[in-house]
Write an enzyme that holds these catalytic residues in place. Structure first.
Site, PDB file in Angstrom:
ATOM      1  CE1 TYR A 154      -4.139   1.924   0.596  1.00 51.50           C
ATOM      2  CE2 TYR A 154      -2.742   3.213   2.070  1.00 51.50           C
ATOM      3  CZ  TYR A 154      -3.920   3.061   1.360  1.00 51.50           C
ATOM      4  OH  TYR A 154      -4.884   4.049   1.407  1.00 51.50           O
ATOM      5  CE  LYS A 158      -3.921   4.604  -1.896  1.00 50.28           C
ATOM      6  NZ  LYS A 158      -5.031   5.108  -2.744  1.00 50.28           N
TER       7      LYS A 158
HETATM    8  N1  NAD Z   1     -10.548   5.475   4.583  1.00 50.07           N
HETATM    9  C1  NAD Z   1      -9.338   5.915   4.888  1.00 50.07           C
HETATM   10  O1  NAD Z   1      -8.989   6.051   6.066  1.00 50.07           O
HETATM   11  C2  NAD Z   1      -8.371   6.253   3.775  1.00 50.07           C
HETATM   12  C3  NAD Z   1      -7.170   6.885   4.132  1.00 50.07           C
HETATM   13  C4  NAD Z   1      -6.272   7.205   3.110  1.00 50.07           C
HETATM   14  C5  NAD Z   1      -6.576   6.911   1.797  1.00 50.07           C
HETATM   15  N2  NAD Z   1      -7.746   6.284   1.479  1.00 50.07           N
HETATM   16  C6  NAD Z   1      -8.004   6.006   0.071  1.00 50.07           C
HETATM   17  O2  NAD Z   1      -9.288   6.456  -0.264  1.00 50.07           O
HETATM   18  C7  NAD Z   1      -9.756   5.749  -1.415  1.00 50.07           C
HETATM   19  C8  NAD Z   1     -11.191   5.345  -1.193  1.00 50.07           C
HETATM   20  O3  NAD Z   1     -11.239   4.393  -0.154  1.00 50.07           O
HETATM   21  P1  NAD Z   1     -12.374   4.359   0.965  1.00 50.07           P
HETATM   22  O4  NAD Z   1     -11.707   4.584   2.256  1.00 50.07           O
HETATM   23  O5  NAD Z   1     -13.530   5.194   0.547  1.00 50.07           O
HETATM   24  O6  NAD Z   1     -12.719   2.792   0.910  1.00 50.07           O
HETATM   25  P2  NAD Z   1     -14.018   1.978   0.492  1.00 50.07           P
HETATM   26  O7  NAD Z   1     -13.591   0.552   0.582  1.00 50.07           O
HETATM   27  O8  NAD Z   1     -15.196   2.431   1.277  1.00 50.07           O
HETATM   28  O9  NAD Z   1     -14.234   2.387  -1.027  1.00 50.07           O
HETATM   29  C9  NAD Z   1     -13.379   1.943  -2.045  1.00 50.07           C
HETATM   30  C10 NAD Z   1     -14.220   1.595  -3.259  1.00 50.07           C
HETATM   31  O10 NAD Z   1     -13.328   1.212  -4.319  1.00 50.07           O
HETATM   32  C11 NAD Z   1     -13.902   0.113  -4.999  1.00 50.07           C
HETATM   33  N3  NAD Z   1     -12.871  -0.664  -5.675  1.00 50.07           N
HETATM   34  C12 NAD Z   1     -11.928  -1.459  -5.097  1.00 50.07           C
HETATM   35  N4  NAD Z   1     -11.174  -2.040  -6.052  1.00 50.07           N
HETATM   36  C13 NAD Z   1     -11.661  -1.620  -7.255  1.00 50.07           C
HETATM   37  C14 NAD Z   1     -11.315  -1.873  -8.585  1.00 50.07           C
HETATM   38  N5  NAD Z   1     -10.326  -2.738  -8.910  1.00 50.07           N
HETATM   39  N6  NAD Z   1     -12.007  -1.245  -9.569  1.00 50.07           N
HETATM   40  C15 NAD Z   1     -13.013  -0.398  -9.267  1.00 50.07           C
HETATM   41  N7  NAD Z   1     -13.397  -0.127  -8.006  1.00 50.07           N
HETATM   42  C16 NAD Z   1     -12.726  -0.728  -7.013  1.00 50.07           C
HETATM   43  C17 NAD Z   1     -14.584  -0.698  -3.894  1.00 50.07           C
HETATM   44  O11 NAD Z   1     -15.565  -1.570  -4.433  1.00 50.07           O
HETATM   45  C18 NAD Z   1     -15.144   0.397  -3.012  1.00 50.07           C
HETATM   46  O12 NAD Z   1     -16.470   0.741  -3.399  1.00 50.07           O
HETATM   47  C19 NAD Z   1      -8.768   4.597  -1.603  1.00 50.07           C
HETATM   48  O13 NAD Z   1      -7.897   4.900  -2.677  1.00 50.07           O
HETATM   49  C20 NAD Z   1      -8.020   4.542  -0.308  1.00 50.07           C
HETATM   50  O14 NAD Z   1      -6.723   4.014  -0.457  1.00 50.07           O
HETATM   51  C21 NAD Z   1      -8.644   5.961   2.444  1.00 50.07           C
END
Ligand code: NAD
Length: 251
Positions: A154, A158
């Site tokens: 990860y 990133k």
């Molecule tokens: N939640 C946190 O604390 C956090 C912190 C830093 C970064 N992020 C980043 O935020 C972004 C969104 O994540 P989130 O926290 O909303 O998580 P989440 O799991 O709620 O949403 C992620 C979505 O991406 C979709 N997805 C996964 N793989 C996929 C693929 N191959 N093709 C298309 N869609 C796909 C999933 O089905 C899901 O709906 C991510 O890139 C994550 O790395 C999240």
């Protein structure tokens, strides 16, 4: 409704859940037509239904080149243009230490988080170049600037997203295309759910960073920054890496 994005189209990946869902709703509230793209078709349909007729839901695996090409073609068939791309879909790793990270985990996380972001960007760029304008907002992570906030897959993915963001910004600045990234702090979404093969030893090693005081954000607090970065108010912001973490990374 604010008219900032009236007659504009936003394509958002991972829009079936969490931050992406909040982005889809936020852009629609600003008048945009929205493509709700997600691997999870059912959740994509739910977000689409919440937004109403300004949205279409499309099923895509962003790590699959042919599926990404279909996504962009279907988006253009539906709405005729793409003004905003939010490369937001992503997956976590298992927090494993580098020596314990399987090739399968490495490949899967890099393929979705980094290659997927590249594939969608590359597929959308010709349309933005034809339009002479476009705004891309990538969802990176604090793990894109720190070594101790996630597992190696990860973290590397990133960091890669940040390099991709800066390169795209630099490459197309003269063509009216901007590319920025947000770094969400811990945010209440589906991503924090049970991780397969979660590695307690790796997780323990990350504690110095993970234990830093962090407020838990709501997804809409990420979405509003994405809307700003895509808006005219940010017309001179290009290649920026923006922490959205209530000072977590400032510690
Ligand atoms: N939640 C946190 O604390 C956090 C912190 C830093 C970064 N992020 C980043 O935020 C972004 C969104 O994540 P989130 O926290 O909303 O998580 P989440 O799991 O709620 O949403 C992620 C979505 O991406 C979709 N997805 C996964 N793989 C996929 C693929 N191959 N093709 C298309 N869609 C796909 C999933 O089905 C899901 O709906 C991510 O890139 C994550 O790395 C999240």
């Amino acid at each position: 409704m604010n008219a900032e994005f009236e007659n504009k189209v936003a394509l958002i990946t991972g829009a079936g859940s969490g931050i992406g869902r909040a982005m889809a709703i936020a852009f629609a509230q600003q008048g945009a037509k929205v493509v709700v793209a997600d691997l999870d078709t059912e959740n994509a349909e739910k977000t689409t239904a919440e937004i109403g007729e300004a949205a279409i839901g499309l099923s895509v695996d962003i790590s699959d080149e042919a599926a990404v090409d279909r996504l962009v073609a279907q988006s253009l068939d539906a709405f005729g243009r793409i003004d905003v791309l939010c490369n937001n879909a992503g997956i976590m790793d298992d927090m494993a230490l580098p020596a314990d990270t399987s090739t399968d985990m490495w490949d899967r996380v890099l393929r979705v988080n980094l290659s997927g972001t590249f594939l969608v960007t590359r597929a959308v760029l010709p349309q933005m170049l034809t339009q002479g304008a476009g705004a891309i907002v990538n969802t990176a992570s604090e793990a894109g600037i720190r070594g101790g906030a996630a597992g190696v897959a990860y973290t590397a993915s990133k960091h890669g997203v940040i390099g991709l963001t800066k390169n795209v910004a630099w490459a197309y600045a003269k063509e009216g295309i901007r590319c920025n990234a947000i770094l969400p702090g811990p945010t209440l979404t589906g991503i924090a759910g049970p991780t397969p093969n979660f590695d307690p030893a790796g997780s323990a090693r990350l504690q110095p960073v993970l234990a830093l005081p962090a407020s838990l954000a709501e997804p809409h607090q990420m979405a509003s920054v994405a809307v700003f970065l895509a808006s005219e108010a940010a017309s001179f912001v290009n290649g920026a890496i923006v922490p959205v973490d209530a000072a977590w990374s400032a510690a």
